[in-house]
Design a protein around this motif. Structure first.
Motif, short mmCIF file in Angstrom:
data_model
loop_
_atom_site.label_atom_id
_atom_site.label_comp_id
_atom_site.label_asym_id
_atom_site.label_seq_id
_atom_site.Cartn_x
_atom_site.Cartn_y
_atom_site.Cartn_z
N ASP A 20 -2.65 0.07 11.59
CA ASP A 20 -1.96 0.03 12.79
C ASP A 20 -0.52 0.13 12.28
N GLY A 21 0.26 1.12 13.15
CA GLY A 21 1.62 1.54 12.89
C GLY A 21 1.64 2.86 12.19
N GLY A 22 0.82 3.15 11.40
CA GLY A 22 0.80 4.47 10.71
C GLY A 22 1.57 4.25 9.31
N GLY A 23 1.79 5.38 8.53
CA GLY A 23 2.62 5.41 7.52
C GLY A 23 2.03 4.99 6.08
N LEU A 24 0.73 4.86 6.20
CA LEU A 24 0.01 4.33 4.89
C LEU A 24 -0.31 5.65 4.09
N PRO A 25 -0.52 6.08 2.98
CA PRO A 25 -0.74 6.99 1.98
C PRO A 25 -2.00 7.55 2.34
N PHE A 26 -2.51 8.71 2.00
CA PHE A 26 -3.71 9.23 1.96
C PHE A 26 -4.61 8.62 1.08
N GLY A 27 -5.84 7.98 1.66
CA GLY A 27 -6.68 7.19 0.75
C GLY A 27 -6.47 6.02 0.50
N TRP A 28 -5.52 5.35 1.24
CA TRP A 28 -5.12 4.11 1.10
C TRP A 28 -6.12 2.88 1.17
N GLU A 29 -7.15 3.26 1.64
CA GLU A 29 -8.31 2.25 1.85
C GLU A 29 -8.98 2.00 0.40
N LEU A 62 0.87 -1.24 0.08
CA LEU A 62 -0.02 -0.04 0.05
C LEU A 62 0.80 1.17 -0.01
N MET A 63 1.79 1.35 0.83
CA MET A 63 2.73 2.33 0.79
C MET A 63 3.44 2.50 -0.50
N ALA A 64 3.64 1.43 -1.50
CA ALA A 64 4.35 1.47 -2.53
C ALA A 64 3.17 1.80 -3.68
N ARG A 65 1.93 2.30 -3.22
CA ARG A 65 0.99 2.68 -4.18
C ARG A 65 0.58 1.46 -5.15
N ALA A 66 0.53 0.22 -4.62
CA ALA A 66 -0.04 -0.95 -5.34
C ALA A 66 -1.50 -1.08 -4.89
N LYS A 67 -2.12 -1.84 -5.73
CA LYS A 67 -3.59 -2.10 -5.24
C LYS A 67 -3.61 -3.65 -4.68
N VAL A 68 -4.29 -4.07 -3.73
CA VAL A 68 -4.12 -5.14 -3.08
C VAL A 68 -5.69 -6.06 -3.19
N ILE A 69 -5.35 -7.18 -3.18
CA ILE A 69 -6.50 -8.04 -2.87
C ILE A 69 -6.04 -9.16 -1.68
N LEU A 70 -6.72 -9.01 -0.67
CA LEU A 70 -6.43 -9.72 0.62
C LEU A 70 -7.13 -11.26 0.54
N THR A 71 -6.36 -12.05 0.97
CA THR A 71 -7.00 -13.39 1.13
C THR A 71 -6.48 -14.34 2.36
N ASP A 72 -7.15 -14.89 3.15
CA ASP A 72 -6.75 -15.82 4.34
C ASP A 72 -7.95 -16.47 4.59
N VAL A 73 -7.78 -17.42 5.71
CA VAL A 73 -8.91 -18.31 6.25
C VAL A 73 -9.99 -17.66 6.92
#
Length: 267
Positions: free
Chosen positions: A52-61, A31-42
């Motif tokens: 948590d921990g901050g540092g994400l760019p504005f509008g990261w959601e 996210l900090m590298a401005r990639a778009k992500v799809i999360l998957t887990d069980v």
């Protein structure tokens, strides 16, 4: 915020095991590298936990395109995950990160736990790669990232199934790279050493006595992932993620067996 990994910007990246210690760190750095992500887990968790921990760019959601609940141990797990991704966006990169460990003497590890490790960390990534690969080849671009381990090139006692899965994953990824590199699709294999994540608290099965790992040997997950992203951005095949990972790699080239599995003396 300066993006040190321009090749990742705007890419759609699927991350398996996204809520694990290393997975969550990987997603945050993407996210900090401005990639778009799809999360998957069980399991699913609120994406607000990524902040948590901050540092994400504005509008990261808006960079989180979706979250998919997926069980890679299930027979149809990889196929269901692939089909769910198809409904969200064309995937540019797949990070095979999902993993788990059980520690103990091999004969005391229940067979279902052994099979679970082999499934989640070897055969499911192979199947998921098989599903995404035709799309990548048709476009002439794409990138598979395999989170392996130092245990993938140094046989690790008391983690026999884990080491077997990681050896297999490394062999598969290297062979795959030989087939697809010249067709525009990249492969990167990441080799973390002991890292400060939940895997350090892997369940101990049976009567094995596991020594406590000194803190000096435990790497910081942010540093591990930052090094991993440098390798991915550079399209490297092999990425050693820190001093000990690189040290083990270099020593293993000179002395392939550096644990107690020595050749027995001839009688």
């Amino acid at each position: 915020m300066m993006n040190h990994f321009p090749r990742l910007a705007g890419k759609v990246v699927l991350v398996t095991g996204a809520w694990g210690g290393l997975g969550k760190t990987f997603v945050r750095h993407l996210l900090m590298a401005r990639a778009k992500v799809i999360l998957t887990d069980v399991s699913e968790r609120p994406i607000t936990e990524l902040a948590d921990g901050g540092g994400l760019p504005f509008g990261w959601e808006k960079q989180v395109l979706g979250q998919i609940k997926s069980d890679l141990n299930a027979v149809e797990g990889p196929k269901a995950l692939y089909e769910a991704c198809q409904k969200i966006a064309p995937v540019d990169m797949v990070v095979h990160n999902a993993g788990l460990a059980f520690v103990g003497h091999y004969e005391e590890i229940p067979m279902d736990k052994m099979n679970l490790q082999m499934r989640v960390m070897l055969t499911a990534p192979m199947e998921l790669t098989h599903l995404f690969l035709p799309d990548f080849l048709q476009r002439g671009s794409g990138h598979f990232i395999f989170i392996d381990s130092v245990a993938g090139f140094i046989a690790t006692k008391l983690g026999t199934s884990y080491s077997a899965a990681k050896f297999g994953l490394r062999g598969f990824a290297m062979a795959l790279s030989g087939e697809i590199k010249k067709r525009g699709v990249d492969v990167t294999i990441i080799y973390p050493f002991f890292t400060r994540t939940g895997i350090l608290k892997a369940p101990i099965v049976g009567k094995a006595k596991i020594p406590v790992m000194p803190k000096i040997f435990i790497d910081d997950p942010d540093k591990v992932i930052n090094t991993a992203l440098k390798g991915i951005n550079n399209r490297d095949l092999h990425v050693k993620t820190g001093f000990y990972s690189n040290f083990m790699w270099q020593v293993n080239r000179l002395w392939p067996v550096i644990s107690s599995q020595m050749q027995p003396k001839q009688l």
